[in-house]
Design an enzyme around this catalytic site. Structure first.
Site, PDB file in Angstrom:
ATOM      1  N   GLY A  15       0.786  -1.236   0.000  1.00  0.00           N
ATOM      2  CA  GLY A  15       0.000   0.000   0.000  1.00  0.00           C
ATOM      3  C   GLY A  15       0.815   1.281   0.000  1.00  0.00           C
ATOM      4  N   SER A  16       1.918   1.317  -0.762  1.00  0.00           N
ATOM      5  CA  SER A  16       2.659   2.593  -0.793  1.00  0.00           C
ATOM      6  C   SER A  16       1.897   3.656  -1.587  1.00  0.00           C
ATOM      7  CB  SER A  16       4.079   2.405  -1.345  1.00  0.00           C
ATOM      8  OG  SER A  16       4.065   2.168  -2.724  1.00  0.00           O
ATOM      9  N   ARG A  68     -16.170 -15.249  -8.006  1.00  0.00           N
ATOM     10  CA  ARG A  68     -15.824 -13.840  -8.204  1.00  0.00           C
ATOM     11  C   ARG A  68     -17.034 -12.932  -7.955  1.00  0.00           C
ATOM     12  NH1 ARG A  68     -11.015 -12.185 -10.557  1.00  0.00           N
ATOM     13  NH2 ARG A  68     -10.291 -14.181 -11.305  1.00  0.00           N
ATOM     14  N   ARG A  94      -6.777  -8.284  -8.022  1.00  0.00           N
ATOM     15  CA  ARG A  94      -7.898  -9.130  -8.460  1.00  0.00           C
ATOM     16  C   ARG A  94      -8.479  -8.527  -9.719  1.00  0.00           C
ATOM     17  NH1 ARG A  94      -7.826 -13.806  -6.679  1.00  0.00           N
ATOM     18  NH2 ARG A  94     -10.034 -14.108  -7.118  1.00  0.00           N
ATOM     19  N   ILE A  95      -8.743  -9.375 -10.692  1.00  0.00           N
ATOM     20  CA  ILE A  95      -9.416  -8.889 -11.902  1.00  0.00           C
ATOM     21  C   ILE A  95     -10.890  -8.714 -11.572  1.00  0.00           C
ATOM     22  CG2 ILE A  95     -10.132  -9.584 -14.227  1.00  0.00           C
ATOM     23  CD1 ILE A  95      -7.329 -10.791 -14.543  1.00  0.00           C
ATOM     24  N   HIS A 112      -1.298   1.709 -12.950  1.00  0.00           N
ATOM     25  CA  HIS A 112      -0.640   0.559 -13.575  1.00  0.00           C
ATOM     26  C   HIS A 112       0.830   0.913 -13.824  1.00  0.00           C
ATOM     27  CE1 HIS A 112      -0.337  -3.132 -15.880  1.00  0.00           C
ATOM     28  NE2 HIS A 112       0.353  -2.445 -16.767  1.00  0.00           N
TER      29      HIS A 112
HETATM   30  C1  GAR Z   1       2.323  -0.602  -7.807  1.00  0.00           C
HETATM   31  O1  GAR Z   1       3.532  -0.542  -8.528  1.00  0.00           O
HETATM   32  C2  GAR Z   1       1.140  -0.600  -8.751  1.00  0.00           C
HETATM   33  O2  GAR Z   1       1.328   0.199  -9.889  1.00  0.00           O
HETATM   34  C3  GAR Z   1       1.055  -2.057  -9.126  1.00  0.00           C
HETATM   35  O3  GAR Z   1       1.320  -2.749  -7.932  1.00  0.00           O
HETATM   36  C4  GAR Z   1       2.179  -1.951  -7.107  1.00  0.00           C
HETATM   37  C5  GAR Z   1       1.517  -1.813  -5.765  1.00  0.00           C
HETATM   38  O4  GAR Z   1       2.381  -1.188  -4.861  1.00  0.00           O
HETATM   39  N1  GAR Z   1      -0.212  -2.400  -9.657  1.00  0.00           N
HETATM   40  C6  GAR Z   1      -0.408  -3.353 -10.543  1.00  0.00           C
HETATM   41  O5  GAR Z   1       0.483  -4.055 -10.973  1.00  0.00           O
HETATM   42  C7  GAR Z   1      -1.854  -3.517 -10.982  1.00  0.00           C
HETATM   43  N2  GAR Z   1      -1.934  -4.452 -12.052  1.00  0.00           N
HETATM   44  P1  GAR Z   1       1.836  -0.531  -3.552  1.00  0.00           P
HETATM   45  O6  GAR Z   1       1.003  -1.598  -2.835  1.00  0.00           O
HETATM   46  O7  GAR Z   1       3.055  -0.185  -2.784  1.00  0.00           O
HETATM   47  O8  GAR Z   1       1.026   0.659  -3.934  1.00  0.00           O
END
Ligand code: GAR
Length: 214
Positions: A15-16, A68, A94-95, A112
Protein backbone atom coordinates in the site's frame (compact mmCIF):
# COMPACT_ATOMS: atom_id res chain seq x y z
CA UNK A 1 -17.50 24.56 0.89
CA UNK A 2 -18.38 21.63 -1.37
CA UNK A 3 -18.18 18.15 0.12
CA UNK A 4 -15.04 16.19 -0.58
CA UNK A 5 -15.50 13.00 -2.58
CA UNK A 6 -15.62 9.99 -0.27
CA UNK A 7 -12.92 7.73 -1.63
CA UNK A 8 -12.12 4.07 -1.02
CA UNK A 9 -8.70 2.63 -1.77
CA UNK A 10 -8.58 -1.08 -2.66
CA UNK A 11 -5.27 -2.79 -1.94
CA UNK A 12 -3.77 -6.28 -1.86
CA UNK A 13 -0.33 -5.57 -0.42
CA UNK A 14 2.03 -3.02 1.12
CA UNK A 15 0.00 0.00 0.00
CA UNK A 16 2.66 2.59 -0.79
CA UNK A 17 0.33 4.25 -3.33
CA UNK A 18 -2.39 4.15 -0.68
CA UNK A 19 -0.02 5.97 1.69
CA UNK A 20 0.63 8.66 -0.95
CA UNK A 21 -3.12 9.16 -1.44
CA UNK A 22 -3.75 9.33 2.32
CA UNK A 23 -0.95 11.91 2.70
CA UNK A 24 -2.39 14.09 -0.08
CA UNK A 25 -5.90 13.91 1.39
CA UNK A 26 -4.67 15.19 4.77
CA UNK A 27 -4.82 18.65 3.20
CA UNK A 28 -8.40 19.78 3.77
CA UNK A 29 -8.27 21.66 0.45
CA UNK A 30 -7.74 18.36 -1.39
CA UNK A 31 -11.02 17.45 -3.14
CA UNK A 32 -11.14 13.82 -1.95
CA UNK A 33 -11.16 12.34 1.54
CA UNK A 34 -10.05 8.76 2.15
CA UNK A 35 -13.07 7.20 3.81
CA UNK A 36 -12.11 3.52 3.56
CA UNK A 37 -9.23 1.17 2.79
CA UNK A 38 -10.40 -2.28 1.72
CA UNK A 39 -8.25 -5.33 1.06
CA UNK A 40 -8.98 -8.75 -0.37
CA UNK A 41 -6.10 -10.09 1.71
CA UNK A 42 -6.31 -10.07 5.52
CA UNK A 43 -2.49 -9.86 5.74
CA UNK A 44 -2.06 -6.82 3.45
CA UNK A 45 0.53 -4.57 5.12
CA UNK A 46 -1.32 -1.42 4.06
CA UNK A 47 -4.28 -2.21 6.33
CA UNK A 48 -2.31 -1.54 9.50
CA UNK A 49 -0.85 1.65 8.09
CA UNK A 50 -4.32 2.94 7.17
CA UNK A 51 -5.74 2.05 10.58
CA UNK A 52 -2.82 3.84 12.25
CA UNK A 53 -3.88 6.92 10.28
CA UNK A 54 -7.39 6.63 11.72
CA UNK A 55 -8.95 5.43 8.46
CA UNK A 56 -11.72 2.82 8.42
CA UNK A 57 -10.50 -0.52 7.06
CA UNK A 58 -12.29 -3.60 5.77
CA UNK A 59 -11.27 -7.04 4.59
CA UNK A 60 -13.29 -8.91 2.00
CA UNK A 61 -11.30 -12.13 1.60
CA UNK A 62 -11.76 -13.48 -1.92
CA UNK A 63 -10.87 -16.96 -0.65
CA UNK A 64 -13.88 -16.89 1.66
CA UNK A 65 -16.27 -16.45 -1.27
CA UNK A 66 -17.40 -19.22 -3.63
CA UNK A 67 -16.87 -17.21 -6.82
CA UNK A 68 -15.82 -13.84 -8.20
CA UNK A 69 -19.39 -12.55 -8.28
CA UNK A 70 -20.06 -13.29 -4.61
CA UNK A 71 -16.77 -11.62 -3.69
CA UNK A 72 -17.59 -8.51 -5.70
CA UNK A 73 -21.12 -8.26 -4.35
CA UNK A 74 -19.65 -8.16 -0.86
CA UNK A 75 -17.06 -5.52 -1.86
CA UNK A 76 -19.85 -3.47 -3.45
CA UNK A 77 -21.99 -3.76 -0.30
CA UNK A 78 -19.13 -2.53 1.89
CA UNK A 79 -18.44 0.40 -0.45
CA UNK A 80 -22.12 1.32 -0.45
CA UNK A 81 -22.34 1.06 3.35
CA UNK A 82 -19.46 3.56 3.57
CA UNK A 83 -21.19 5.90 1.07
CA UNK A 84 -18.21 5.78 -1.27
CA UNK A 85 -18.13 8.07 -4.32
CA UNK A 86 -14.80 7.10 -5.92
CA UNK A 87 -12.81 3.86 -5.83
CA UNK A 88 -9.03 3.85 -6.34
CA UNK A 89 -7.34 0.54 -7.11
CA UNK A 90 -3.82 0.69 -5.68
CA UNK A 91 -1.99 -2.59 -6.13
CA UNK A 92 -5.33 -4.44 -5.98
CA UNK A 93 -4.44 -7.74 -7.60
CA UNK A 94 -7.90 -9.13 -8.46
CA UNK A 95 -9.42 -8.89 -11.90
CA UNK A 96 -12.84 -7.26 -11.64
CA UNK A 97 -15.87 -8.42 -13.64
CA UNK A 98 -17.84 -6.22 -16.05
CA UNK A 99 -20.69 -6.23 -13.49
CA UNK A 100 -18.60 -4.43 -10.86
CA UNK A 101 -16.82 -2.18 -13.36
CA UNK A 102 -20.07 -1.04 -14.96
CA UNK A 103 -21.58 -0.29 -11.56
CA UNK A 104 -18.66 2.02 -10.73
CA UNK A 105 -18.07 3.32 -14.24
CA UNK A 106 -16.43 6.77 -14.26
CA UNK A 107 -15.78 6.50 -10.52
CA UNK A 108 -13.26 3.63 -10.61
CA UNK A 109 -9.59 4.38 -11.33
CA UNK A 110 -6.40 2.32 -11.31
CA UNK A 111 -2.66 2.84 -11.33
CA UNK A 112 -0.64 0.56 -13.57
CA UNK A 113 3.17 0.32 -13.60
CA UNK A 114 3.77 0.93 -17.32
CA UNK A 115 3.18 3.50 -20.02
CA UNK A 116 -0.09 2.03 -21.25
CA UNK A 117 -0.97 0.82 -23.82
CA UNK A 118 2.48 -0.80 -23.51
CA UNK A 119 2.86 -3.69 -21.08
CA UNK A 120 -0.65 -4.45 -19.91
CA UNK A 121 -0.85 -7.20 -17.28
CA UNK A 122 1.89 -8.44 -14.97
CA UNK A 123 5.72 -8.26 -14.79
CA UNK A 124 5.79 -4.90 -16.54
CA UNK A 125 9.29 -3.88 -15.40
CA UNK A 126 10.90 -7.18 -16.44
CA UNK A 127 9.24 -6.99 -19.85
CA UNK A 128 10.33 -3.37 -20.38
CA UNK A 129 13.92 -4.32 -19.48
CA UNK A 130 13.87 -7.34 -21.80
CA UNK A 131 12.74 -5.08 -24.66
CA UNK A 132 15.49 -2.51 -23.87
CA UNK A 133 13.03 0.37 -24.13
CA UNK A 134 14.58 3.78 -23.41
CA UNK A 135 11.68 4.96 -21.22
CA UNK A 136 9.17 3.30 -18.90
CA UNK A 137 6.65 4.66 -16.41
CA UNK A 138 3.18 4.52 -14.95
CA UNK A 139 -0.39 5.32 -15.93
CA UNK A 140 -3.52 6.25 -13.99
CA UNK A 141 -6.64 5.35 -15.97
CA UNK A 142 -10.36 4.90 -15.70
CA UNK A 143 -11.18 1.20 -15.38
CA UNK A 144 -13.16 -0.38 -18.21
CA UNK A 145 -14.05 -4.06 -18.63
CA UNK A 146 -11.04 -4.77 -20.90
CA UNK A 147 -7.94 -5.26 -18.70
CA UNK A 148 -5.64 -2.20 -18.45
CA UNK A 149 -7.35 -0.61 -21.46
CA UNK A 150 -9.28 2.32 -19.95
CA UNK A 151 -8.75 5.94 -20.97
CA UNK A 152 -5.67 7.59 -19.49
CA UNK A 153 -5.99 10.28 -16.81
CA UNK A 154 -2.26 10.84 -16.21
CA UNK A 155 1.08 9.29 -17.05
CA UNK A 156 4.67 9.88 -15.97
CA UNK A 157 7.76 8.46 -17.61
CA UNK A 158 11.28 7.77 -16.38
CA UNK A 159 14.47 6.82 -18.25
CA UNK A 160 15.60 3.19 -18.23
CA UNK A 161 19.27 3.44 -17.21
CA UNK A 162 22.22 1.19 -18.03
CA UNK A 163 22.59 -1.35 -15.22
CA UNK A 164 18.93 -1.19 -14.20
CA UNK A 165 17.37 -4.37 -12.86
CA UNK A 166 13.74 -4.97 -12.03
CA UNK A 167 14.12 -3.55 -8.52
CA UNK A 168 15.89 -0.31 -9.49
CA UNK A 169 13.49 0.35 -12.36
CA UNK A 170 10.44 -0.44 -10.22
CA UNK A 171 11.68 1.98 -7.53
CA UNK A 172 12.16 4.78 -10.09
CA UNK A 173 8.66 4.21 -11.48
CA UNK A 174 7.12 3.94 -7.99
CA UNK A 175 8.42 7.38 -7.09
CA UNK A 176 6.42 8.73 -10.05
CA UNK A 177 3.35 6.66 -9.09
CA UNK A 178 3.31 8.43 -5.73
CA UNK A 179 3.37 11.80 -7.50
CA UNK A 180 0.88 11.07 -10.26
CA UNK A 181 -1.82 9.14 -8.40
CA UNK A 182 -2.71 11.91 -5.91
CA UNK A 183 -2.81 14.43 -8.78
CA UNK A 184 -5.07 12.16 -10.85
CA UNK A 185 -7.46 11.48 -7.97
CA UNK A 186 -7.72 15.23 -7.33
CA UNK A 187 -8.62 15.75 -10.99
CA UNK A 188 -11.36 13.10 -10.91
CA UNK A 189 -12.71 14.16 -7.50
CA UNK A 190 -12.92 17.80 -8.57
CA UNK A 191 -14.61 16.89 -11.85
CA UNK A 192 -11.83 18.44 -13.96
CA UNK A 193 -11.44 15.02 -15.59
CA UNK A 194 -14.47 12.84 -16.36
CA UNK A 195 -15.31 9.69 -18.27
CA UNK A 196 -17.88 10.60 -20.90
CA UNK A 197 -19.08 7.94 -23.34
CA UNK A 198 -15.87 5.96 -22.95
CA UNK A 199 -13.54 8.95 -23.44
CA UNK A 200 -11.80 11.33 -21.06
CA UNK A 201 -13.33 14.80 -20.90
CA UNK A 202 -10.48 16.99 -19.70
CA UNK A 203 -10.79 20.57 -18.42
CA UNK A 204 -7.18 20.79 -17.26
CA UNK A 205 -4.88 23.34 -18.85
CA UNK A 206 -2.38 21.93 -21.35
CA UNK A 207 0.63 22.99 -19.20
CA UNK A 208 -0.74 20.86 -16.40
CA UNK A 209 -0.86 17.74 -18.56
CA UNK A 210 2.79 18.40 -19.47
CA UNK A 211 3.70 18.71 -15.77
CA UNK A 212 2.26 15.27 -15.15
CA UNK A 213 4.25 13.85 -18.04
CA UNK A 214 7.44 14.53 -15.99
C1 GAR B 1 2.32 -0.60 -7.81
O1 GAR B 1 3.53 -0.54 -8.53
C2 GAR B 1 1.14 -0.60 -8.75
O2 GAR B 1 1.33 0.20 -9.89
C3 GAR B 1 1.06 -2.06 -9.13
O3 GAR B 1 1.32 -2.75 -7.93
C4 GAR B 1 2.18 -1.95 -7.11
C5 GAR B 1 1.52 -1.81 -5.76
O4 GAR B 1 2.38 -1.19 -4.86
N1 GAR B 1 -0.21 -2.40 -9.66
C6 GAR B 1 -0.41 -3.35 -10.54
O5 GAR B 1 0.48 -4.05 -10.97
C7 GAR B 1 -1.85 -3.52 -10.98
N2 GAR B 1 -1.93 -4.45 -12.05
P1 GAR B 1 1.84 -0.53 -3.55
O6 GAR B 1 1.00 -1.60 -2.84
O7 GAR B 1 3.06 -0.18 -2.78
O8 GAR B 1 1.03 0.66 -3.93
Amino acid sequence: MTARARTAILISGRGSNMTALIAAAKDTAYPAEIALVLSNRPDAGGLQRAAADGIATAVVDHKAHPDREAFEREVDAVLTAHRIDIVCLAGFMRILTPWFITRWEGRLINIHPSLLPDYKGLHTHARALADRVPRHGCTVHFVVPELDAGPTIAQASVPVLPGDDEATLAARVLEQEHRVYPAALADVASGRVRLVEGQVADDRPAEYARFLAG
